[in-house]
Structures are given as C-alpha cells and as structure tokens.
Design an enzyme around this catalytic site. Sequence first.
Site, PDB file in Angstrom:
ATOM      1  N   GLU A  92       0.742  -1.234   0.093  1.00 56.35           N
ATOM      2  CA  GLU A  92       0.247   0.127  -0.410  1.00 56.35           C
ATOM      3  C   GLU A  92       0.969   1.410   0.120  1.00 56.35           C
ATOM      4  O   GLU A  92       1.870   1.251   0.369  1.00 56.35           O
ATOM      5  CB  GLU A  92      -1.127  -0.160   0.852  1.00 56.35           C
ATOM      6  CG  GLU A  92      -1.677   1.299   0.857  1.00 56.35           C
ATOM      7  CD  GLU A  92      -3.124   0.917   2.396  1.00 56.35           C
ATOM      8  OE1 GLU A  92      -3.291  -0.075   2.509  1.00 56.35           O
ATOM      9  OE2 GLU A  92      -3.363   2.197   3.008  1.00 56.35           O
ATOM     10  N   GLN A 128      -1.177  13.039   5.363  1.00 55.90           N
ATOM     11  CA  GLN A 128       0.538  12.267   6.087  1.00 55.90           C
ATOM     12  C   GLN A 128       0.700  10.927   4.453  1.00 55.90           C
ATOM     13  O   GLN A 128      -0.234  11.148   3.582  1.00 55.90           O
ATOM     14  CB  GLN A 128      -0.006  11.524   7.044  1.00 55.90           C
ATOM     15  CG  GLN A 128      -1.093  10.119   6.461  1.00 55.90           C
ATOM     16  CD  GLN A 128      -1.344   9.660   8.097  1.00 55.90           C
ATOM     17  OE1 GLN A 128      -1.222   9.638   9.066  1.00 55.90           O
ATOM     18  NE2 GLN A 128      -2.061   8.420   8.044  1.00 55.90           N
ATOM     19  N   THR A 129       1.399  10.646   4.321  1.00 55.80           N
ATOM     20  CA  THR A 129       1.771   9.607   3.411  1.00 55.80           C
ATOM     21  C   THR A 129       2.226   8.683   4.188  1.00 55.80           C
ATOM     22  O   THR A 129       2.828   8.669   5.142  1.00 55.80           O
ATOM     23  CB  THR A 129       3.175   9.879   2.327  1.00 55.80           C
ATOM     24  OG1 THR A 129       4.006  10.549   3.005  1.00 55.80           O
ATOM     25  CG2 THR A 129       2.832  11.463   2.027  1.00 55.80           C
ATOM     26  N   ASN A 130       1.930   7.296   3.524  1.00 53.00           N
ATOM     27  CA  ASN A 130       2.393   5.908   4.289  1.00 53.00           C
ATOM     28  C   ASN A 130       3.066   5.097   3.033  1.00 53.00           C
ATOM     29  O   ASN A 130       2.267   5.147   2.357  1.00 53.00           O
ATOM     30  CB  ASN A 130       1.404   5.307   5.140  1.00 53.00           C
ATOM     31  CG  ASN A 130       2.191   4.583   6.676  1.00 53.00           C
ATOM     32  OD1 ASN A 130       3.500   4.399   6.302  1.00 53.00           O
ATOM     33  ND2 ASN A 130       1.236   4.791   7.694  1.00 53.00           N
ATOM     34  N   TRP A 158      -9.907   9.332  14.996  1.00 58.81           N
ATOM     35  CA  TRP A 158      -8.233   9.183  15.559  1.00 58.81           C
ATOM     36  C   TRP A 158      -8.042  10.124  14.198  1.00 58.81           C
ATOM     37  O   TRP A 158      -6.269  11.476  14.423  1.00 58.81           O
ATOM     38  CB  TRP A 158      -7.577   8.142  14.567  1.00 58.81           C
ATOM     39  CG  TRP A 158      -8.113   8.064  13.685  1.00 58.81           C
ATOM     40  CD1 TRP A 158      -8.988   6.397  13.003  1.00 58.81           C
ATOM     41  CD2 TRP A 158      -7.145   8.197  12.228  1.00 58.81           C
ATOM     42  NE1 TRP A 158      -8.933   6.816  11.348  1.00 58.81           N
ATOM     43  CE2 TRP A 158      -7.242   7.726  11.102  1.00 58.81           C
ATOM     44  CE3 TRP A 158      -5.824   8.988  12.209  1.00 58.81           C
ATOM     45  CZ2 TRP A 158      -7.207   7.553  10.167  1.00 58.81           C
ATOM     46  CZ3 TRP A 158      -5.491   9.208  10.921  1.00 58.81           C
ATOM     47  CH2 TRP A 158      -6.561   8.560   9.764  1.00 58.81           C
ATOM     48  N   GLU A 213      -3.152  10.372   2.886  1.00 63.72           N
ATOM     49  CA  GLU A 213      -4.564  10.941   3.744  1.00 63.72           C
ATOM     50  C   GLU A 213      -4.474  12.283   4.049  1.00 63.72           C
ATOM     51  O   GLU A 213      -3.466  12.784   5.228  1.00 63.72           O
ATOM     52  CB  GLU A 213      -4.716  10.132   4.471  1.00 63.72           C
ATOM     53  CG  GLU A 213      -4.586   8.223   3.938  1.00 63.72           C
ATOM     54  CD  GLU A 213      -4.939   7.504   5.404  1.00 63.72           C
ATOM     55  OE1 GLU A 213      -5.377   6.893   4.715  1.00 63.72           O
ATOM     56  OE2 GLU A 213      -3.448   7.707   6.098  1.00 63.72           O
ATOM     57  N   GLY A 265      -6.434  13.980  17.206  1.00 61.37           N
ATOM     58  CA  GLY A 265      -6.395  12.652  17.749  1.00 61.37           C
ATOM     59  C   GLY A 265      -6.706  12.147  18.544  1.00 61.37           C
ATOM     60  O   GLY A 265      -7.732  11.356  19.687  1.00 61.37           O
ATOM     61  N   ARG A 294       5.278  -2.405  10.419  1.00 63.68           N
ATOM     62  CA  ARG A 294       6.543  -1.082  10.287  1.00 63.68           C
ATOM     63  C   ARG A 294       5.787   0.066   9.381  1.00 63.68           C
ATOM     64  O   ARG A 294       6.080  -0.398   8.539  1.00 63.68           O
ATOM     65  CB  ARG A 294       7.206  -2.182   9.878  1.00 63.68           C
ATOM     66  CG  ARG A 294       8.325  -3.051  10.366  1.00 63.68           C
ATOM     67  CD  ARG A 294       9.209  -3.771  10.212  1.00 63.68           C
ATOM     68  NE  ARG A 294       8.900  -4.437   8.672  1.00 63.68           N
ATOM     69  CZ  ARG A 294       7.954  -5.940   8.344  1.00 63.68           C
ATOM     70  NH1 ARG A 294       8.034  -6.706   9.954  1.00 63.68           N
ATOM     71  NH2 ARG A 294       7.745  -6.694   7.326  1.00 63.68           N
ATOM     72  N   GLY A 295       4.916   0.712   9.928  1.00 58.75           N
ATOM     73  CA  GLY A 295       4.600   2.026   9.091  1.00 58.75           C
ATOM     74  C   GLY A 295       5.170   3.007   9.054  1.00 58.75           C
ATOM     75  O   GLY A 295       6.334   2.805   9.536  1.00 58.75           O
TER      76      GLY A 295
END
Length: 353
Positions: free
Chosen positions: A120, A137-139, A215, A124, A219, A148-149
């Site tokens: 993936e 964010q990018t992931n 979230w 987001e 948060g 292990r994101g």
Amino acid sequence: MHSPLERSLPSLSLLLFLWIISSISITTTFRPAKAFNVTTLTFGESYSPLFSKFNIRRSPDDRTVSLLLNRLSGSGIISSDYYNYGFFSASIKMPSKYTAGIVVAFYTSNVDTFEKNHDELDIEFLGNVPGKAWRFQTNMYGNGSVSRGREERYRMWFDPSKDSHRYSILWTPTNIIFYVDEIPIREVVRNAAMRGDYPSKPMSVYATIWDASSWATSGGKRKVNYRFQPFIAEFKDLVLEGCIVDPVDQILSSNCTDTAAALMAKDYSTVTPETRKSMRWFRQRHMYYSYCYDTRRYPVPPPECVILPSEREMFTSSGRPKSKTRAGGSQRRRSTKRRSKAAVDLSRHQAAM
C-alpha cells in the site's frame, strides 16, 4: 528639527517595502510550476464505484467525480485495473467549512487480493479545523508490513479546500515519490535491505472519503459535525499510467518491462537537483512527524531512511518537532513577518523549478 512628514518617511518606506513583498508573494506563490506531461482520463475509462454508489456524482463530461460523506455513508472509487508500477495522479479539491474527523484518501493497495501480505502507498488528508493549517500524511506498506508503518505527516502551505491541487504517487521498481502539484515531498529509494517491505505486487488505485472521528483530527478530539453535511471531495484530471496486469497470475510480459523502462525515463521519475531544493524546503518547514527520526519506535532506523542533519535537528526522539511552530499551530497566531518569509521562500523555490 524634522517636519512631521520627514519624521514619517521611514515608516512610510517600511510600509511600502512590506506592500511590495506582499504583492510579490501573492503573484508568485501560486504561480504553477511546469506541469507534467500526462494524459488524463474520464471516470469511465479509469475507475469504477467501490462503495456507496449513491454518494458518487459524475460530471456531464465524465472528467470530474465528486465523493460525498453524509450521515448515511462515505464513498469510494477504485481503478478498473491493477497496475504493476505506475504514475497515479488526480487534482483534488477538499471539502470546505468544518471538516474535522474526515479522511480523504488517494492511495494504491492490493489488500482485496493479498489480505495478509498486501502492499500500500497512501496520501491521506486528516480533516481540518477552521483557522488551522490542513494536515496530511503519506505512508508505505510492503508485503503486509502493517506493524512497520512508514508514515510521515505534514502541514499544507495552502488551503486545499479553495482550489484543486494535483496529488501524485510514482511507483517504480527502484523508487517511490509522492508529489503535491509538481513539488516532490517524499522519496523512498529501494534498498536491498528492505526485502519485502518494498511494495512489489500489482495494485489498484483508490479514492475515498470517510468518517475517521476516532483518530483523524487532534487524535480524535475533533469529530465529524454532520450539521455541515454533505462533505464533498472533488477529483478530476485523473491519471493512471502503468502496466495493466492480472494480480493473481503476476506473469509480467515484455510489455511490462518496456512500460517500466518508459516510466522510469519520465521527468517525474527523478528528483532533480532543482526539485530536491523544493523538497528540502517543504520538509524542513512543513513536516511534523517522521518515522525515520522516531528512535523510540525504531531505535535502528529502517534501511531506506536517509538521515539528514538538517531534518534530524528538527525532531525529538519521538519523531515529533521540537518547536511548536513546526508542529503547526493556528495560522492566525503566526506573525505577519513569518508568513511573508514563508511565502517568499516558496516563491523562490517554485521559481527555480
């Protein structure tokens, strides 16, 4: 003795100087860089509904699709094909007004085919509270490495709900680049030590909007407020460039080899010295979390991390910024001087592109 007019000249000169700087910022900050040479597609040529078709609206020319979130549901679309590497892009306009708790995502994945070892790549957007900078964010996950994101989080230097901006994911056998407009904001260069953590299986492309009140914003302290529904994310200028494959067979033809080679020769497949300056500017000013500097989580940084002293000094051992300004406080609390300097810096970097 000086006359009142003479005494006021220094102040007038300063005001004139600030006005000139402000004018330069307004006229150059939003000047678009050289656009990528890509072919855009209609919705019917590229995507299909993923869920909640009743919340998906297509324009008469089929080149713009709007995804809605309301009390009934969010919505999403999926590319009609799987791709083995590619360049995936869309011009996106975020929902306006109060959007806390809402996630708009543009990403690649193969979780529907490889449930336990999926790959993936994510962009987001994490909702917004009026008066504060938008955050996103990018992931990256490879081979089911969800423990292990590899997330990084950033603040926008513009309001993405005012106009459409292009967001892109480049994925090749050797590198991954995330783009905002034509500015590279993150590059992952494949390292042999990554092994299966580097995405390598065919993926589909997704776009979704959904309620992530638990979230997404502060948060989970800020929830979706459905008094402002419907929340609409607009997608257009759809680009899907890559080799179409059968995700199960995974037998790559010579055409895929040729396509990958052609993809890697494109201008957007390389971070040039000029665009690297823009990437460095963006990361030093707007990145507020990086897993590479989170030594509590990763005492030994993952193998693809390139530790830059200029970035490392920004963060604590938790990967979060030392300065509250870098963490992204209210835009209204920033001084005019800081806003002007940031605008001038961006102008310089965009002018160099």
